[in-house]
Design a protein around this motif. Structure first.
Motif, PDB file in Angstrom:
ATOM      1  N   HIS A 280     147.524 -43.245  49.988  1.00  0.00           N
ATOM      2  CA  HIS A 280     148.403 -44.951  49.188  1.00  0.00           C
ATOM      3  C   HIS A 280     148.152 -45.911  49.930  1.00  0.00           C
ATOM      4  CE1 HIS A 280     149.567 -41.315  45.871  1.00  0.00           C
ATOM      5  NE2 HIS A 280     149.592 -40.226  46.953  1.00  0.00           N
ATOM      6  N   TYR A 281     147.739 -46.474  49.265  1.00  0.00           N
ATOM      7  CA  TYR A 281     147.635 -47.849  49.786  1.00  0.00           C
ATOM      8  C   TYR A 281     147.823 -49.123  48.446  1.00  0.00           C
ATOM      9  CZ  TYR A 281     145.069 -45.943  53.636  1.00  0.00           C
ATOM     10  OH  TYR A 281     143.795 -45.777  54.489  1.00  0.00           O
ATOM     11  N   ASN A 282     149.233 -49.580  49.058  1.00  0.00           N
ATOM     12  CA  ASN A 282     149.837 -50.362  48.030  1.00  0.00           C
ATOM     13  C   ASN A 282     149.374 -52.140  48.804  1.00  0.00           C
ATOM     14  OD1 ASN A 282     151.224 -48.473  45.591  1.00  0.00           O
ATOM     15  ND2 ASN A 282     152.902 -48.565  47.610  1.00  0.00           N
ATOM     16  N   LEU A 283     148.433 -53.074  47.277  1.00  0.00           N
ATOM     17  CA  LEU A 283     147.859 -54.309  47.980  1.00  0.00           C
ATOM     18  C   LEU A 283     148.638 -54.976  46.809  1.00  0.00           C
ATOM     19  CD1 LEU A 283     145.921 -51.926  49.005  1.00  0.00           C
ATOM     20  CD2 LEU A 283     144.037 -53.651  48.532  1.00  0.00           C
ATOM     21  N   LYS A 284     149.230 -56.263  47.772  1.00  0.00           N
ATOM     22  CA  LYS A 284     149.072 -57.409  46.715  1.00  0.00           C
ATOM     23  C   LYS A 284     148.824 -58.252  47.175  1.00  0.00           C
ATOM     24  CE  LYS A 284     152.773 -58.172  43.907  1.00  0.00           C
ATOM     25  NZ  LYS A 284     153.068 -58.038  42.887  1.00  0.00           N
ATOM     26  N   VAL A 285     147.608 -59.051  45.815  1.00  0.00           N
ATOM     27  CA  VAL A 285     146.503 -59.845  45.946  1.00  0.00           C
ATOM     28  C   VAL A 285     146.721 -61.225  45.868  1.00  0.00           C
ATOM     29  CG1 VAL A 285     144.315 -59.878  45.487  1.00  0.00           C
ATOM     30  CG2 VAL A 285     144.860 -57.552  45.856  1.00  0.00           C
ATOM     31  N   VAL A 286     146.615 -62.297  46.895  1.00  0.00           N
ATOM     32  CA  VAL A 286     147.229 -63.623  47.465  1.00  0.00           C
ATOM     33  C   VAL A 286     145.678 -63.837  46.786  1.00  0.00           C
ATOM     34  CG1 VAL A 286     148.327 -65.695  47.416  1.00  0.00           C
ATOM     35  CG2 VAL A 286     149.065 -63.174  47.984  1.00  0.00           C
ATOM     36  N   PRO A 287     145.821 -65.272  45.621  1.00  0.00           N
ATOM     37  CA  PRO A 287     144.429 -66.446  45.776  1.00  0.00           C
ATOM     38  C   PRO A 287     144.638 -66.791  47.051  1.00  0.00           C
ATOM     39  CG  PRO A 287     144.793 -66.157  43.551  1.00  0.00           C
ATOM     40  CD  PRO A 287     146.236 -65.278  44.559  1.00  0.00           C
ATOM     41  N   THR A 288     143.497 -66.877  47.301  1.00  0.00           N
ATOM     42  CA  THR A 288     143.763 -68.383  48.532  1.00  0.00           C
ATOM     43  C   THR A 288     142.684 -69.025  48.871  1.00  0.00           C
ATOM     44  OG1 THR A 288     144.978 -66.572  50.507  1.00  0.00           O
ATOM     45  CG2 THR A 288     143.876 -68.150  51.186  1.00  0.00           C
ATOM     46  N   ILE A 289     143.180 -71.040  49.065  1.00  0.00           N
ATOM     47  CA  ILE A 289     141.945 -71.541  49.735  1.00  0.00           C
ATOM     48  C   ILE A 289     142.252 -72.060  51.161  1.00  0.00           C
ATOM     49  CG2 ILE A 289     141.109 -73.954  49.009  1.00  0.00           C
ATOM     50  CD1 ILE A 289     142.210 -73.291  45.807  1.00  0.00           C
ATOM     51  N   TYR A 290     140.931 -71.893  51.654  1.00  0.00           N
ATOM     52  CA  TYR A 290     140.737 -72.323  52.822  1.00  0.00           C
ATOM     53  C   TYR A 290     140.087 -73.795  52.339  1.00  0.00           C
ATOM     54  CZ  TYR A 290     142.679 -67.814  54.039  1.00  0.00           C
ATOM     55  OH  TYR A 290     142.604 -66.674  55.361  1.00  0.00           O
ATOM     56  N   GLY A 291     140.255 -75.278  53.655  1.00  0.00           N
ATOM     57  CA  GLY A 291     139.640 -75.740  52.920  1.00  0.00           C
ATOM     58  C   GLY A 291     139.901 -77.214  54.377  1.00  0.00           C
TER      59      GLY A 291
ATOM     60  N   HIS B 129     134.929 -79.456  52.767  1.00  0.00           N
ATOM     61  CA  HIS B 129     134.626 -77.518  52.421  1.00  0.00           C
ATOM     62  C   HIS B 129     135.151 -76.748  52.590  1.00  0.00           C
ATOM     63  CE1 HIS B 129     131.671 -74.351  52.187  1.00  0.00           C
ATOM     64  NE2 HIS B 129     132.467 -73.863  53.148  1.00  0.00           N
ATOM     65  N   GLU B 130     135.553 -76.189  50.749  1.00  0.00           N
ATOM     66  CA  GLU B 130     136.929 -75.463  50.794  1.00  0.00           C
ATOM     67  C   GLU B 130     135.837 -73.708  50.645  1.00  0.00           C
ATOM     68  OE1 GLU B 130     138.624 -76.302  47.496  1.00  0.00           O
ATOM     69  OE2 GLU B 130     139.844 -78.170  48.441  1.00  0.00           O
ATOM     70  N   ILE B 131     136.658 -72.779  50.707  1.00  0.00           N
ATOM     71  CA  ILE B 131     136.588 -71.111  50.411  1.00  0.00           C
ATOM     72  C   ILE B 131     137.516 -70.496  49.828  1.00  0.00           C
ATOM     73  CG2 ILE B 131     136.027 -69.205  51.783  1.00  0.00           C
ATOM     74  CD1 ILE B 131     133.627 -71.162  51.752  1.00  0.00           C
ATOM     75  N   ASP B 132     137.629 -70.231  48.518  1.00  0.00           N
ATOM     76  CA  ASP B 132     137.517 -69.710  47.310  1.00  0.00           C
ATOM     77  C   ASP B 132     137.890 -68.527  47.053  1.00  0.00           C
ATOM     78  OD1 ASP B 132     139.901 -69.018  45.792  1.00  0.00           O
ATOM     79  OD2 ASP B 132     138.677 -70.280  43.830  1.00  0.00           O
ATOM     80  N   THR B 133     138.727 -67.597  48.195  1.00  0.00           N
ATOM     81  CA  THR B 133     138.717 -66.618  48.434  1.00  0.00           C
ATOM     82  C   THR B 133     140.277 -65.833  47.794  1.00  0.00           C
ATOM     83  OG1 THR B 133     138.356 -64.242  50.124  1.00  0.00           O
ATOM     84  CG2 THR B 133     139.377 -66.452  50.941  1.00  0.00           C
TER      85      THR B 133
END
Length: 342
Positions: free
Chosen positions: A226-237, A241-245
């Motif tokens: 069992h894997y429990n994941l908490k996903v957070v939208p992250t922007i690197y800039g 230049h920006e990366i939306d991941t």
């Protein structure tokens, strides 16, 4: 007019001392050298910081409406492909048959591959330069392919669209968890696995995620991970230049489940967005900061020197404190004192 000028001179906050009234000393020289050294060091540090910039971490409510996104998977399991099921289910009770899009490719791996040490499962926040240098967007060209299903291990890979809701991706065996006409033989149950890629959003194959490189080995056929994941939208800039991941934290536990063994990866999405942006001060701000630091250092150095002089005078007396001072002669000098000193 002259009285006005005299009144104005009273407010002079920068008194002038003629050079003839100043006296040099060895202690003052050493203190000046030390002050200049720290001043040059701080200037060098500030110039380097101005050129390199600084990383600004900000948290905010995610204002972008995201209904769906891709789930990117590349996982190897120590079971033949023909006995494996892969599905996605979320809180809306929407069951997505992921195996219709994912690729199942049989592979024959040596035992040494499965003897790899367990990797650490922790939240990974990559360096911004690492993210931008590895932000080459890619895609799994093949979809729904089936090859070599009889081989002892199975590689499951591809991207599947999922709802941006709490859900889970799970891999189970035929006849366990879902009713199937075929039931996996007991001796073939083995959910030893290696996760090469597990990410959300655009597929950047060279950016490391928290589950990438995870190896889990078991000798119990009816074992469940069992894997429990908490996903957070992250922007690197950086530099415009920006990366939306997305990045995520991981919690993991294992159980023995004779009814539904397999690999269950539960995920949930945070409404908070994290922005990691490299920024730089403007040149005007940099100059003000530099002047402030230099001025503050100079004032602090003068205060410390005066305090040190006071301590020396109180401890050893004035005569000891005047040792090493520059000798000057003038009309007010005591000729007897000069004669005695000769």
């Amino acid at each position: 007019m002259e009285s006005t000028r005299k009144a104005i001179r009273v407010f002079d906050a920068f008194p002038k001392v003629p050079p003839s009234d100043t006296v040099g000393s060895y202690r003052g020289s050493y203190s000046t050298f030390v002050t200049y050294f720290f001043m040059v060091f701080l200037i060098w540090v500030q110039i380097g910081g101005y050129i390199d910039g600084y990383i600004d971490h900000q948290y905010s409510v995610d204002e972008i409406v995201r209904n769906t996104l891709d789930l990117n998977i590349d996982i190897v399991i120590a079971m033949p492909c023909k006995y494996l099921d892969a599905n996605v289910r979320d809180v809306s009770e929407d069951l997505y048959l992921a195996e219709e899009i994912l690729n199942f490719e049989g592979v024959n791996l040596p035992n040494a591959f499965w003897n790899m040490a367990k990797s650490k499962k922790s939240t990974i926040t990559p360096d911004i330069d690492n993210v931008l240098s590895n932000s080459l967007e890619a895609d799994f060209v093949a979809k729904g392919q089936r090859h070599n299903l009889e081989l002892p291990s199975c590689r499951i890979f591809g991207s599947i669209p999922i709802n941006r809701l709490e859900g889970d991706f799970h891999i189970t065996a035929e006849g366990y968890g879902y009713r199937r006409p075929q039931v996996t033989p007991e001796e073939l149950l083995n959910f030893t696995h290696f996760i090469n890629e597990f990410s959300f959003g655009k597929f950047y194959p060279y950016i490391e995620n928290s589950l990438d490189g995870t190896v889990q080995k078991t000798s119990n056929g009816r074992h469940t991970y069992h894997y429990n994941l908490k996903v957070v939208p992250t922007i690197y800039g950086k530099l415009g230049h920006e990366i939306d991941t997305n990045q995520y934290s991981v919690r993991m536990y294992e159980t023995d489940n004779k009814y539904s063994p397999g690999i269950f990866i539960q995920y949930d999405f945070d409404p908070i967005k994290m922005s990691i942006i490299e920024q730089r001060l403007s040149f005007f701000q940099f100059v003000i900061k530099l002047v402030t630091i230099i001025g503050g250092l100079w004032v602090m150095a003068s205060w410390l020197y005066r305090f040190m002089e006071k301590i020396i005078i109180l401890t050893f007396g004035k005569e000891f404190a005047r040792r090493g001072e520059e000798k000057k002669s003038g009309l007010l000098d005591d000729p007897i004192e000069e004669y005695e000193s000769i």
